[in-house]
Design a protein around this motif. Structure first.
Motif, PDB file in Angstrom:
ATOM      1  N   GLN A  73       7.714  -2.800   5.973  1.00  0.00           N
ATOM      2  CA  GLN A  73       6.988  -3.753   5.121  1.00  0.00           C
ATOM      3  C   GLN A  73       5.648  -4.139   5.744  1.00  0.00           C
ATOM      4  O   GLN A  73       4.639  -4.246   5.048  1.00  0.00           O
ATOM      5  CB  GLN A  73       7.844  -5.000   4.865  1.00  0.00           C
ATOM      6  N   GLU A  74       5.623  -4.343   7.052  1.00  0.00           N
ATOM      7  CA  GLU A  74       4.368  -4.679   7.723  1.00  0.00           C
ATOM      8  C   GLU A  74       3.370  -3.527   7.610  1.00  0.00           C
ATOM      9  O   GLU A  74       2.169  -3.751   7.447  1.00  0.00           O
ATOM     10  CB  GLU A  74       4.617  -4.991   9.199  1.00  0.00           C
TER      11      GLU A  74
ATOM     12  N   ASP B 221       1.961  -3.696   4.102  1.00  0.00           N
ATOM     13  CA  ASP B 221       1.069  -4.851   3.952  1.00  0.00           C
ATOM     14  C   ASP B 221      -0.257  -4.637   4.677  1.00  0.00           C
ATOM     15  O   ASP B 221      -1.327  -4.924   4.127  1.00  0.00           O
ATOM     16  CB  ASP B 221       1.753  -6.124   4.482  1.00  0.00           C
ATOM     17  N   ARG B 222      -0.206  -4.121   5.907  1.00  0.00           N
ATOM     18  CA  ARG B 222      -1.434  -3.873   6.660  1.00  0.00           C
ATOM     19  C   ARG B 222      -2.292  -2.805   5.990  1.00  0.00           C
ATOM     20  O   ARG B 222      -3.517  -2.918   5.951  1.00  0.00           O
ATOM     21  CB  ARG B 222      -1.104  -3.418   8.073  1.00  0.00           C
TER      22      ARG B 222
ATOM     23  N   VAL C 132      -2.364  -1.960   2.759  1.00  0.00           N
ATOM     24  CA  VAL C 132      -2.963  -2.493   1.531  1.00  0.00           C
ATOM     25  C   VAL C 132      -4.118  -3.427   1.879  1.00  0.00           C
ATOM     26  O   VAL C 132      -5.192  -3.375   1.256  1.00  0.00           O
ATOM     27  CB  VAL C 132      -1.888  -3.211   0.678  1.00  0.00           C
ATOM     28  N   ALA C 133      -3.936  -4.281   2.887  1.00  0.00           N
ATOM     29  CA  ALA C 133      -4.997  -5.209   3.288  1.00  0.00           C
ATOM     30  C   ALA C 133      -6.209  -4.441   3.810  1.00  0.00           C
ATOM     31  O   ALA C 133      -7.360  -4.807   3.512  1.00  0.00           O
ATOM     32  CB  ALA C 133      -4.471  -6.179   4.345  1.00  0.00           C
TER      33      ALA C 133
ATOM     34  N   ALA D  33       0.250   2.741  -0.456  1.00  0.00           N
ATOM     35  CA  ALA D  33      -0.814   1.764  -0.236  1.00  0.00           C
ATOM     36  C   ALA D  33      -2.128   2.201  -0.877  1.00  0.00           C
ATOM     37  O   ALA D  33      -3.008   1.370  -1.103  1.00  0.00           O
ATOM     38  CB  ALA D  33      -1.019   1.536   1.260  1.00  0.00           C
TER      39      ALA D  33
END
Length: 159
Positions: free
Chosen positions: A87-88, A91-92, A94-95, A139
């Motif tokens: 998950q991290e 998230d990273r 996509v960010a 992503a």
């Protein structure tokens, strides 16, 4: 094909083995195998890719991931030197991509999107590498590549 028939007055039994039937059977089997083997051996024509070593140009915005399998069967993914879970990682990624898009605005081209470079250990299970590639594609990254060690003795010149 010859066969020895006892002629003469010798009344003792013949002790020679008659190999003529054995040779006949072996020749027939040889012919059968010569005909049957090409039928059994089937192959699919595949054109394998030609591998050429091409040095990569490392840009600061590229994402470097290291993937390896842990002793307990789980996967370890490192974003630069920081270990991240699934998950991290998403998230990273996509960010990171959102930051690039916000910075460049509407003038973005496919060449502006950073690349993902994955370094996979030789003993890493496929599920770890495949899962990492899948997460990065989810992503939005389109350029995902693998970093490998060049063959020993390879000389190359950077442009």
């Amino acid at each position: 094909m010859a066969m020895s028939v006892g002629d003469g007055g010798d009344e003792r039994p013949m002790s020679d083995i008659n190999t003529t039937p054995l040779v006949d059977v072996m020749l027939v089997l040889l012919i059968i195998f010569l005909i049957a083997v090409p039928v059994v051996l089937q192959s699919v024509e595949v054109e394998l890719p030609k591998v050429e070593f091409e040095p990569t140009t490392t840009k600061p915005e590229n994402i470097n991931l290291a993937v390896r399998g842990a002793a307990d069967g789980t996967c370890e993914v490192y974003w630069n030197l920081t270990r991240v879970n699934s998950q991290e990682l998403l998230d990273r990624a996509v960010a990171n991509l959102k930051g690039v898009v916000d910075r460049l605005g509407s003038n973005i081209t496919p060449d502006d999107i950073p690349e993902v470079h994955i370094r996979g250990d030789v003993n890493t299970p496929y599920k770890c590498i495949g899962g990492t590639v899948y997460q990065m594609q989810q992503a939005g990254f389109v350029k995902v590549g693998f970093i490998s060690e060049p063959p020993a003795g390879t000389n190359f010149r950077r442009a």
